[in-house]
Motif scaffolding. Structure first.
Motif, short mmCIF file in Angstrom:
data_model
loop_
_atom_site.label_atom_id
_atom_site.label_comp_id
_atom_site.label_asym_id
_atom_site.label_seq_id
_atom_site.Cartn_x
_atom_site.Cartn_y
_atom_site.Cartn_z
N GLU B 46 0.86 -1.19 0.00
CA GLU B 46 0.00 0.00 0.00
C GLU B 46 0.89 1.23 0.00
O GLU B 46 1.83 1.32 0.78
CB GLU B 46 -0.86 -0.02 1.27
CG GLU B 46 -1.79 1.15 1.41
CD GLU B 46 -2.46 1.22 2.79
OE1 GLU B 46 -3.45 1.98 2.91
OE2 GLU B 46 -2.00 0.56 3.74
N ILE B 47 0.58 2.18 -0.91
CA ILE B 47 1.36 3.42 -0.99
C ILE B 47 0.67 4.49 -0.14
O ILE B 47 -0.54 4.64 -0.20
CB ILE B 47 1.49 3.90 -2.46
CG1 ILE B 47 2.29 2.87 -3.27
CG2 ILE B 47 2.18 5.26 -2.52
CD1 ILE B 47 2.29 3.12 -4.75
N GLY B 48 1.44 5.20 0.65
CA GLY B 48 0.89 6.28 1.47
C GLY B 48 1.95 7.32 1.73
O GLY B 48 2.97 7.39 1.03
N LEU B 49 1.67 8.16 2.72
CA LEU B 49 2.57 9.28 3.04
C LEU B 49 2.96 9.26 4.50
O LEU B 49 2.19 8.79 5.35
CB LEU B 49 1.84 10.61 2.78
CG LEU B 49 1.40 10.90 1.35
CD1 LEU B 49 0.40 12.05 1.34
CD2 LEU B 49 2.60 11.27 0.49
N VAL B 50 4.13 9.77 4.80
CA VAL B 50 4.46 10.12 6.18
C VAL B 50 4.84 11.59 6.18
O VAL B 50 5.33 12.12 5.18
CB VAL B 50 5.64 9.29 6.75
CG1 VAL B 50 5.22 7.84 6.96
CG2 VAL B 50 6.88 9.38 5.89
N MET B 51 4.56 12.27 7.30
CA MET B 51 4.95 13.68 7.41
C MET B 51 6.35 13.73 8.02
O MET B 51 6.56 13.26 9.14
CB MET B 51 3.96 14.44 8.29
CG MET B 51 4.31 15.91 8.51
SD MET B 51 4.54 16.87 6.99
CE MET B 51 2.85 17.40 6.65
N VAL B 52 7.29 14.25 7.24
CA VAL B 52 8.67 14.37 7.72
C VAL B 52 8.74 15.56 8.68
O VAL B 52 8.30 16.65 8.35
CB VAL B 52 9.64 14.59 6.53
CG1 VAL B 52 11.07 14.77 7.04
CG2 VAL B 52 9.56 13.44 5.54
N GLN B 53 9.27 15.31 9.87
CA GLN B 53 9.42 16.37 10.86
C GLN B 53 10.83 16.95 10.80
O GLN B 53 11.80 16.20 10.68
CB GLN B 53 9.18 15.82 12.28
CG GLN B 53 7.81 15.19 12.48
CD GLN B 53 6.71 16.22 12.59
OE1 GLN B 53 6.87 17.25 13.23
NE2 GLN B 53 5.57 15.95 11.97
N GLY B 54 10.91 18.27 10.87
CA GLY B 54 12.21 18.93 10.99
C GLY B 54 12.31 19.51 12.39
O GLY B 54 11.37 19.40 13.19
N ARG B 55 13.44 20.11 12.72
CA ARG B 55 13.59 20.80 14.00
C ARG B 55 14.04 22.23 13.76
O ARG B 55 14.92 22.45 12.92
CB ARG B 55 14.65 20.11 14.86
CG ARG B 55 14.22 18.81 15.49
CD ARG B 55 15.25 18.41 16.54
NE ARG B 55 14.98 17.10 17.10
CZ ARG B 55 14.05 16.87 18.03
NH1 ARG B 55 13.30 17.87 18.47
NH2 ARG B 55 13.86 15.65 18.50
N ILE B 56 13.48 23.18 14.51
CA ILE B 56 13.87 24.58 14.37
C ILE B 56 15.38 24.71 14.65
O ILE B 56 15.86 24.22 15.67
CB ILE B 56 13.07 25.49 15.32
CG1 ILE B 56 11.57 25.39 14.99
CG2 ILE B 56 13.55 26.93 15.23
CD1 ILE B 56 10.67 26.13 15.96
N SER B 57 16.09 25.33 13.70
CA SER B 57 17.55 25.47 13.78
C SER B 57 18.26 24.13 13.94
O SER B 57 19.38 24.06 14.45
CB SER B 57 17.96 26.44 14.90
OG SER B 57 17.62 27.76 14.54
N GLY B 58 17.61 23.06 13.52
CA GLY B 58 18.23 21.74 13.50
C GLY B 58 18.16 20.99 14.82
O GLY B 58 18.31 19.78 14.86
N SER B 59 17.92 21.72 15.93
CA SER B 59 17.98 21.05 17.22
C SER B 59 16.83 21.43 18.16
O SER B 59 16.78 20.95 19.29
CB SER B 59 19.32 21.37 17.90
OG SER B 59 19.46 22.78 18.02
#
Lengths: 363, 153
Positions: B46-59
């Motif tokens: 099954e094909i779907g999506l995940v939401m990639v999380q980033g971090r403010i200023s990397g950390s």
């Protein structure tokens, strides 16, 4: 009286066929493959993935091909496609300190630990058209040098942070995934994570112009590039069936940590503040513009006078999305015959009244 | 380390290596592995999506950076082992093979073979790919020349 309310089906069908015909162009010219677009127009693919807010190089290449190279249209196609897919969940936050960096520069410290790595950049080109590219020759592979695997790339921000010269970024109270504007509509005032999501999806041209406006004095924020890095980072996800994290992919991202002068306020001593930008693929102009606008939108939080457009949260966040903007501008092409008829009647009536008054005055 | 920890660590490593390899390579090595035990597909790819999380200023605090496509599948061997596959991108066949390998990896008689013939070569390829990229980048590292100051002090 009868009014035409239907029609044009055949014309529309033929228009679609003409579009497909024009898309293919001269049949004597070989057709573009998605691999060619991905490999040789990679930065267009990166932009479509970033603003389409969906990392999938092949889909972005397909969207570019289908849109005949119109990137805003391609972004729309990718956004439309993503609505057909189920959401499996949120990844763990990517750790850009673990990046296999292809480029890493700082304009604040020459001797930054880990060094200045230029990578593939237009910065040192002379911007002269290269007619050698017209000849389709083979190009030699780039030179290599030994890799120092012990040499990691500490964040420039961390170095300044340790000295207390730079504000630390807001920490997560609980590391739950941030609010997601594709699921919960944007409300104002918006939190910084929500603003960053909006800017990450935002139109590069719009953000570039706003960022430029802050440099020209409309909300001046004295920026320096603390660091830009581009390269591959692993994406970790915890499938519910497993209960532990696995790395489902490695993706390319560009990150910009902008460092800005700050005179201090009644409860904060003078120090440097920051703005942050993150984009899929290699997209420095986008990441830098995002970082500048992120910082300018923090005017309220930092007790600065918010007088310029780039400091106005509602103005920026409501107009950054190219899909929404393009849709609303282009909807003007749809039939407005009845609207216009009614306005025509109003204007005719007004004119008749004015003419009647003028005539009365003349008599 | 307990046996359970070790088993989980191995699955984690395998699933990560298999997900990051190219779909073609995984299919080729799967073919070469020879006849696999019978399994039933519990969850069709099954094909779907995940939401990639980033971090403010990397950390700092996390934010939703944008989605990415993912394909998942689940299989069960006739002997009962459950296998899960999650791979980045749209690769239904790869997700199913990864799930089958994950299930087979829980059978001691398969572990060595899969490690040697599938996971180790893919991990070596991934390392080589990263090294190639890093070595081209390393050639663009700036060496600043230091200029000796005029004598006078």
């Amino acid at each position: 009286m009868y009014v035409a309310v239907k029609g044009g089906e055949t014309a529309i069908e033929h228009s679609l066929e003409l579009l497909a015909d024009r898309r293919r162009g001269d049949r004597d010219v070989p057709e573009l493959s998605l691999r060619q677009i991905d490999e040789q127009l990679a930065l267009a693919v990166d932009r479509v993935m970033t603003e389409g807010s969906c990392y999938d190089r092949e889909l972005a290449a397909l969207a570019i091909k289908q849109a005949r190279g119109d990137l805003v249209e391609a972004i729309f196609l990718l956004r439309a496609y993503r609505t057909t897919l189920p959401r499996f969940g949120d990844t763990l936050p990517i750790d850009t300190a673990r990046m296999v960096a292809e480029r890493r520069i700082s304009s604040t410290f020459k001797d930054v630990p880990g060094g200045q790595v230029l990578g593939p950049t237009f910065d040192y080109t002379h911007r002269l058209l290269d007619f050698a590219l017209m000849a389709n020759g083979e190009h030699p592979a780039a030179p290599t040098a030994p890799v120092d695997t012990t040499n990691d790339l500490p964040r420039v921000g961390d170095i300044l942070e340790r000295e207390g010269m730079l504000e630390p970024p807001p920490s997560a109270e609980n590391d739950a995934p941030a609010q997601d504007i594709t699921r919960t509509p944007l409300t104002l005032p918006a939190s910084r994570p929500v603003r960053l999501q909006n800017l990450a999806r935002g139109d590069e041209g719009f953000l570039l112009a706003l960022a430029y406006s802050t440099q020209r004095g409309y909300g001046n924020n004295h920026p320096f590039v603390g660091e830009i890095r581009f390269g591959a980072v692993p994406v970790s996800f915890v499938p519910e069936e497993l209960g532990f994290a696995i790395e489902i992919a490695e993706i390319d991202v560009t990150e910009c940590d902008m460092v800005n002068q700050f005179a201090g306020s009644h409860d904060v001593p003078p120090q440097f503040t920051r703005g942050y930008g993150l984009a899929f693929g290699h997209a420095e102009r986008k990441a830098m513009s995002m970082a500048l606008v992120d910082r300018s939108l923090r005017a309220g939080e930092l007790s600065e006078n918010a007088t310029a457009p780039a400091q106005d949260e509602e103005f920026v966040l409501a107009h950054s999305d190219s899909v929404e903007a393009s849709g609303f501008v282009q909807h003007l092409k749809l039939p407005h015959y009845v609207d216009f008829q009614s306005e025509l009647v109003v204007v005719r009536t007004l004119r008749a009244e004015v003419e009647a008054r003028l005539q009365q005055a003349a008599e | 380390m307990t046996q359970i920890d070790a088993a989980q660590e191995r699955r984690q490593r395998w699933l990560s290596v298999l997900a990051q390899a190219s779909a073609e390579q995984v299919a080729t090595l799967w073919q070469r592995l020879g006849p696999a035990p019978a399994y039933s597909v519990l969850r069709q790819p099954e094909i779907g999506l995940v939401m990639v999380q980033g971090r403010i200023s990397g950390s700092g605090a996390s934010f939703a950076a944008g989605e990415m496509t993912v394909t998942r599948a689940a299989v069960r061997l006739t002997t009962g082992q459950l296998g899960i596959g999650y791979v980045g991108g749209r690769h239904p066949r790869q997700a199913e093979i990864v799930a089958a390998l994950d299930a087979m990896g829980q059978m001691p008689e398969w572990q060595r073979r899969i490690e040697d013939q599938v996971v180790a070569p893919l991990a070596a390829d991934a390392d080589a790919r990263r090294r190639r990229r890093a070595s081209k980048a390393a050639a663009t590292k700036v060496d600043f020349f230091t200029v000796a100051r005029e004598a006078g002090t």
